[in-house]
Design an enzyme around this catalytic site. Structure first.
Site, PDB file in Angstrom:
ATOM      1  N   SER A 117      16.483 -14.537  11.600  1.00 26.23           N
ATOM      2  CA  SER A 117      15.057 -14.778  11.367  1.00 26.23           C
ATOM      3  C   SER A 117      14.545 -15.926  12.217  1.00 26.23           C
ATOM      4  O   SER A 117      13.337 -16.118  12.316  1.00 26.23           O
ATOM      5  CB  SER A 117      14.831 -15.169   9.907  1.00 26.23           C
ATOM      6  N   HIS A 138      14.868  -7.993  14.926  1.00 24.17           N
ATOM      7  CA  HIS A 138      14.473  -8.623  13.661  1.00 24.17           C
ATOM      8  C   HIS A 138      13.705  -7.611  12.810  1.00 24.17           C
ATOM      9  O   HIS A 138      12.505  -7.399  13.001  1.00 24.17           O
ATOM     10  CB  HIS A 138      13.632  -9.875  13.969  1.00 24.17           C
ATOM     11  N   GLU A 150      10.797  -6.857  15.320  1.00 24.04           N
ATOM     12  CA  GLU A 150      10.464  -7.864  16.331  1.00 24.04           C
ATOM     13  C   GLU A 150      11.667  -7.921  17.287  1.00 24.04           C
ATOM     14  O   GLU A 150      12.792  -8.193  16.852  1.00 24.04           O
ATOM     15  CB  GLU A 150      10.251  -9.209  15.618  1.00 24.04           C
ATOM     16  N   ASN A 188       8.246 -15.628  11.876  1.00 20.36           N
ATOM     17  CA  ASN A 188       8.575 -16.714  10.937  1.00 20.36           C
ATOM     18  C   ASN A 188       8.000 -18.064  11.337  1.00 20.36           C
ATOM     19  O   ASN A 188       7.860 -18.949  10.505  1.00 20.36           O
ATOM     20  CB  ASN A 188      10.080 -16.790  10.728  1.00 20.36           C
TER      21      ASN A 188
END
Ligand SMILES: NC(=O)c1ccc[n+]([C@@H]2O[C@H](COP(=O)([O-])OP(=O)(O)OC[C@H]3O[C@@H](n4cnc5c(N)ncnc54)[C@H](O)[C@@H]3O)[C@@H](O)[C@H]2O)c1
Length: 280
Positions: A117, A138, A150, A188
């Site tokens: 992450s 991701h 991602e 994130n």
């Protein structure tokens, strides 16, 4: 590409295994203990059953999907994997050790992807002798539902690796979106400061849990509030990510809220432990 190795049978690894096997890939799911693998398979089974109930897939497809998943506690079982997706705990050292081991176990041409992450893909790639074949994939939680993957290119990730992983994501019925390597990537870096700030608001008693979530769902049209989302992600995972942002960028902006740290220490990790900001 036929055989995908997946490391970690937790929230994400089991979801990625479910989706990969559902789309025809042979999956070897690896974790540290049989018991954890057993729980992972149970959660995959329950996920598939829900899809059968909603008439999204047939009973037959559920059975063949489960048949395509095997489990192991040994990384050596990945010796002929075409691609490995690492979804182990969010600790840099764990990931570095895993990638170093995978580099010597997997065929020289295999792509090694991480579902991290927040941890730098270029750093993870430096544990291997094949940085051009290392990439971030991701997935979002819950994997069977969320469309985005991602895709994070490290400093040395090749165009060919990126293309292969983009095309695989589409085969899994996902939408890949690329970004460059930077702590927390895009998702994130933007999401975690919001969750952390929501926890500060709670700890400063500015509003109660449900009110904070309602303000963000009703007011900002977010599909779920930040505290509900934190419980879904796992508070330990949230803390690890915000710590990576804090360490890598410095400054106060990413300072983890003490209440988040306290809850993780107390084992209140959200949905997966039955207690987080809400009870389950
Ligand atoms: N939870 C989320 O919403 C979310 C979303 C996107 C990405 N991620 C990332 O996915 C990864 C996994 O997160 P999660 O939420 O599934 O965590 P989790 O705690 O549910 O599962 C992690 C699993 O990894 C296993 N593991 C740890 N070290 C290992 C090793 N050396 N070899 C094999 N297995 C090992 C653990 O036993 C555990 O079962 C993390 O990098 C996390 O940041 C999580």
């Amino acid at each position: 590409m036929k055989h995908i190795g997946i490391i970690g049978a937790g929230t994400m690894g089991s979801g990625i295994s479910q989706v990969s096997a559902l789309h025809g890939f042979h999956v070897t799911l690896v974790d540290l203990e049989e018991q954890i693998l057993h729980q992972g398979i149970n959660s995959i089974q329950n996920g598939l059953k829900r899809q059968v109930k909603k008439e999204k897939i047939s009973q037959e497809l559920m059975r063949s999907t489960l048949d395509r998943i095997s489990t192991s506690t040994s990384l050596n079982s990945l010796s002929n994997a075409d691609l490995v997706i690492e979804a182990a705990s969010e600790h840099k050292e764990t990931k570095m050790n895993l990638f170093q081991a995978l580099d010597s176990i997997c065929p020289k041409t295999s792509i090694l992807a991480s579902n991290t992450s927040s941890i730098s893909i270029s750093n993870i790639a430096s544990a291997t002798n094949r940085p051009e074949l290392v990439i971030g994939m991701h997935f979002m939680n819950p994997v069977p539902v969320m469309k985005l993957v991602e895709i994070i290119r490290g400093n040395q990730t090749s165009d060919e690796t990126t293309e292969t992983v983009n095309s695989l994501s589409k085969k899994l019925d996902k939408i890949p979106v690329e970004c460059n390597d930077s702590p927390g990537f895009i998702s994130n870096r933007i999401l975690m400061p919001m969750i952390n700030e929501a926890i500060f608001c709670l700890s400063e008693d500015i509003a109660k849990t449900a009110a904070i979530d309602k303000i963000m769902t009703i007011g900002m049209s977010h599909p779920m509030g930040p505290l509900t989302l934190a419980d879904l992600i796992g508070l330990d995972v949230c803390l690890s990510i915000i710590q990576v942002l804090h360490n890598d960028f410095g400054g106060d902006k990413y300072r983890p809220c003490p209440l988040l740290k306290k809850m993780v220490t107390e084992g209140k990790l959200g949905r997966k432990t039955g207690q987080g900001f809400y009870s389950y």
